[in-house]
Design a protein around this motif. Sequence first.
Motif, PDB file in Angstrom:
ATOM      1  N   ALA A  66      10.559  15.066  13.888  1.00  0.00           N
ATOM      2  CA  ALA A  66       9.114  15.212  14.028  1.00  0.00           C
ATOM      3  C   ALA A  66       8.705  15.089  15.482  1.00  0.00           C
ATOM      4  O   ALA A  66       9.419  14.504  16.301  1.00  0.00           O
ATOM      5  CB  ALA A  66       8.387  14.153  13.197  1.00  0.00           C
ATOM      6  N   HIS A  67       7.551  15.636  15.804  1.00  0.00           N
ATOM      7  CA  HIS A  67       6.914  15.348  17.083  1.00  0.00           C
ATOM      8  C   HIS A  67       6.339  13.933  17.004  1.00  0.00           C
ATOM      9  O   HIS A  67       5.805  13.535  15.969  1.00  0.00           O
ATOM     10  CB  HIS A  67       5.769  16.331  17.360  1.00  0.00           C
ATOM     11  CG  HIS A  67       6.179  17.769  17.377  1.00  0.00           C
ATOM     12  ND1 HIS A  67       7.122  18.267  18.256  1.00  0.00           N
ATOM     13  CD2 HIS A  67       5.765  18.837  16.617  1.00  0.00           C
ATOM     14  CE1 HIS A  67       7.270  19.564  18.055  1.00  0.00           C
ATOM     15  NE2 HIS A  67       6.463  19.926  17.066  1.00  0.00           N
ATOM     16  N   LEU A  68       6.431  13.185  18.098  1.00  0.00           N
ATOM     17  CA  LEU A  68       5.873  11.841  18.164  1.00  0.00           C
ATOM     18  C   LEU A  68       4.797  11.800  19.235  1.00  0.00           C
ATOM     19  O   LEU A  68       5.049  12.165  20.392  1.00  0.00           O
ATOM     20  CB  LEU A  68       6.955  10.808  18.490  1.00  0.00           C
ATOM     21  CG  LEU A  68       8.157  10.719  17.557  1.00  0.00           C
ATOM     22  CD1 LEU A  68       9.096   9.606  18.020  1.00  0.00           C
ATOM     23  CD2 LEU A  68       7.729  10.490  16.118  1.00  0.00           C
ATOM     24  N   VAL A  69       3.603  11.363  18.858  1.00  0.00           N
ATOM     25  CA  VAL A  69       2.510  11.162  19.806  1.00  0.00           C
ATOM     26  C   VAL A  69       2.097   9.704  19.706  1.00  0.00           C
ATOM     27  O   VAL A  69       1.600   9.271  18.665  1.00  0.00           O
ATOM     28  CB  VAL A  69       1.315  12.089  19.511  1.00  0.00           C
ATOM     29  CG1 VAL A  69       0.176  11.803  20.487  1.00  0.00           C
ATOM     30  CG2 VAL A  69       1.738  13.555  19.596  1.00  0.00           C
ATOM     31  N   GLY A  70       2.347   8.941  20.761  1.00  0.00           N
ATOM     32  CA  GLY A  70       2.077   7.518  20.730  1.00  0.00           C
ATOM     33  C   GLY A  70       1.123   7.096  21.823  1.00  0.00           C
ATOM     34  O   GLY A  70       1.243   7.535  22.972  1.00  0.00           O
ATOM     35  N   TRP A  71       0.191   6.229  21.462  1.00  0.00           N
ATOM     36  CA  TRP A  71      -0.814   5.712  22.394  1.00  0.00           C
ATOM     37  C   TRP A  71      -0.535   4.234  22.623  1.00  0.00           C
ATOM     38  O   TRP A  71      -0.394   3.465  21.671  1.00  0.00           O
ATOM     39  CB  TRP A  71      -2.186   5.936  21.774  1.00  0.00           C
ATOM     40  CG  TRP A  71      -3.384   5.472  22.538  1.00  0.00           C
ATOM     41  CD1 TRP A  71      -3.435   4.941  23.799  1.00  0.00           C
ATOM     42  CD2 TRP A  71      -4.744   5.515  22.075  1.00  0.00           C
ATOM     43  NE1 TRP A  71      -4.722   4.652  24.156  1.00  0.00           N
ATOM     44  CE2 TRP A  71      -5.555   4.993  23.105  1.00  0.00           C
ATOM     45  CE3 TRP A  71      -5.345   5.936  20.892  1.00  0.00           C
ATOM     46  CZ2 TRP A  71      -6.939   4.885  22.982  1.00  0.00           C
ATOM     47  CZ3 TRP A  71      -6.712   5.834  20.767  1.00  0.00           C
ATOM     48  CH2 TRP A  71      -7.504   5.307  21.806  1.00  0.00           C
ATOM     49  N   SER A  72      -0.393   3.831  23.892  1.00  0.00           N
ATOM     50  CA  SER A  72      -0.196   2.427  24.250  1.00  0.00           C
ATOM     51  C   SER A  72       1.067   1.888  23.580  1.00  0.00           C
ATOM     52  O   SER A  72       2.151   2.417  23.809  1.00  0.00           O
ATOM     53  CB  SER A  72      -1.444   1.629  23.871  1.00  0.00           C
ATOM     54  OG  SER A  72      -1.457   0.362  24.467  1.00  0.00           O
ATOM     55  N   ASP A  73       0.962   0.847  22.729  1.00  0.00           N
ATOM     56  CA  ASP A  73       2.154   0.341  22.045  1.00  0.00           C
ATOM     57  C   ASP A  73       2.847   1.437  21.246  1.00  0.00           C
ATOM     58  O   ASP A  73       4.075   1.452  21.125  1.00  0.00           O
ATOM     59  CB  ASP A  73       1.777  -0.805  21.105  1.00  0.00           C
ATOM     60  CG  ASP A  73       1.661  -2.141  21.813  1.00  0.00           C
ATOM     61  OD1 ASP A  73       1.785  -2.185  23.051  1.00  0.00           O
ATOM     62  OD2 ASP A  73       1.438  -3.163  21.116  1.00  0.00           O
ATOM     63  N   GLY A  74       2.060   2.343  20.678  1.00  0.00           N
ATOM     64  CA  GLY A  74       2.658   3.457  19.952  1.00  0.00           C
ATOM     65  C   GLY A  74       3.501   4.341  20.851  1.00  0.00           C
ATOM     66  O   GLY A  74       4.504   4.911  20.426  1.00  0.00           O
ATOM     67  N   GLY A  75       3.114   4.443  22.128  1.00  0.00           N
ATOM     68  CA  GLY A  75       3.914   5.187  23.082  1.00  0.00           C
ATOM     69  C   GLY A  75       5.235   4.497  23.379  1.00  0.00           C
ATOM     70  O   GLY A  75       6.271   5.150  23.539  1.00  0.00           O
TER      71      GLY A  75
END
Length: 263
Positions: free
Chosen positions: A88-97
Amino acid sequence: MGEYADLPGVRTWYEAEGTGEPLVLLHGGLCTNDTWGAQRPDLAAAYRVLLPERRAHGRTPDVPGPLTYRDMAEDTAAFVETVVGGPAHLVGWSDGGVVALLVAVTRPDLVRRVVVIGANFRPGTECFAEPGMLDAMTPEGPDLAFFRELYEAVSPDGADHWRVVAAKVLDMWRTQPTLTADELARVRAPTLVMAGDDDLMTLEHTTALYRAVPGAQLAVVPGASHLVPLEKPDLVNRLIRDHLTQGEVETMLPVGRAHPRSG
């Protein structure tokens, strides 16, 4: 509406919408899926968007012991394997990154392309523009009031568990992640590193992340902070979409890309 997936590490709440290639949105620390409200409709128009809430966040319960990015990355890899059923493509923001980077390092077979927004690869004490802000944060303090309200509204562990979770997350921010440039050099997925020009992380740290990931691209959004997906949603969404559909990068006057980096 969402549902639970029984993963090895934790029973995980997730939501899904749209059709197409799978794209996993990974929220920030102490956040819920609600914070992706400015991205979901746009991305779901072209992708099968899946939004897991990590352990101790949102509707996913806490587990005994400390919180670690590596455990959450293992949870995310298990989610991609069992729920998505393939890369899958992963798009993470802050901790998600941070989590997205760890999955890309440890399970490259599960990752197509990566976008990280306001992410770091070293502890907050080493990379925050204002490291002292960590000392000012307390579970009941005003700096975390917004996050406390998000937690108390949906947590299956109950509102009283907030103090426990907030303390775990604050400790994690002070001591993790501990990725090295050598580890980041193992990322094989095409990666976009994005940040606001007035982000929580220093621009120097963001640039170091960009330089450590082979072939990465860098987007510094002007007039934006760590909340850039909320502040500049149209631009952020376009950058995400462009990266996910982009072929090999070709520029008219390559310098660093004139000799592709090896890892």
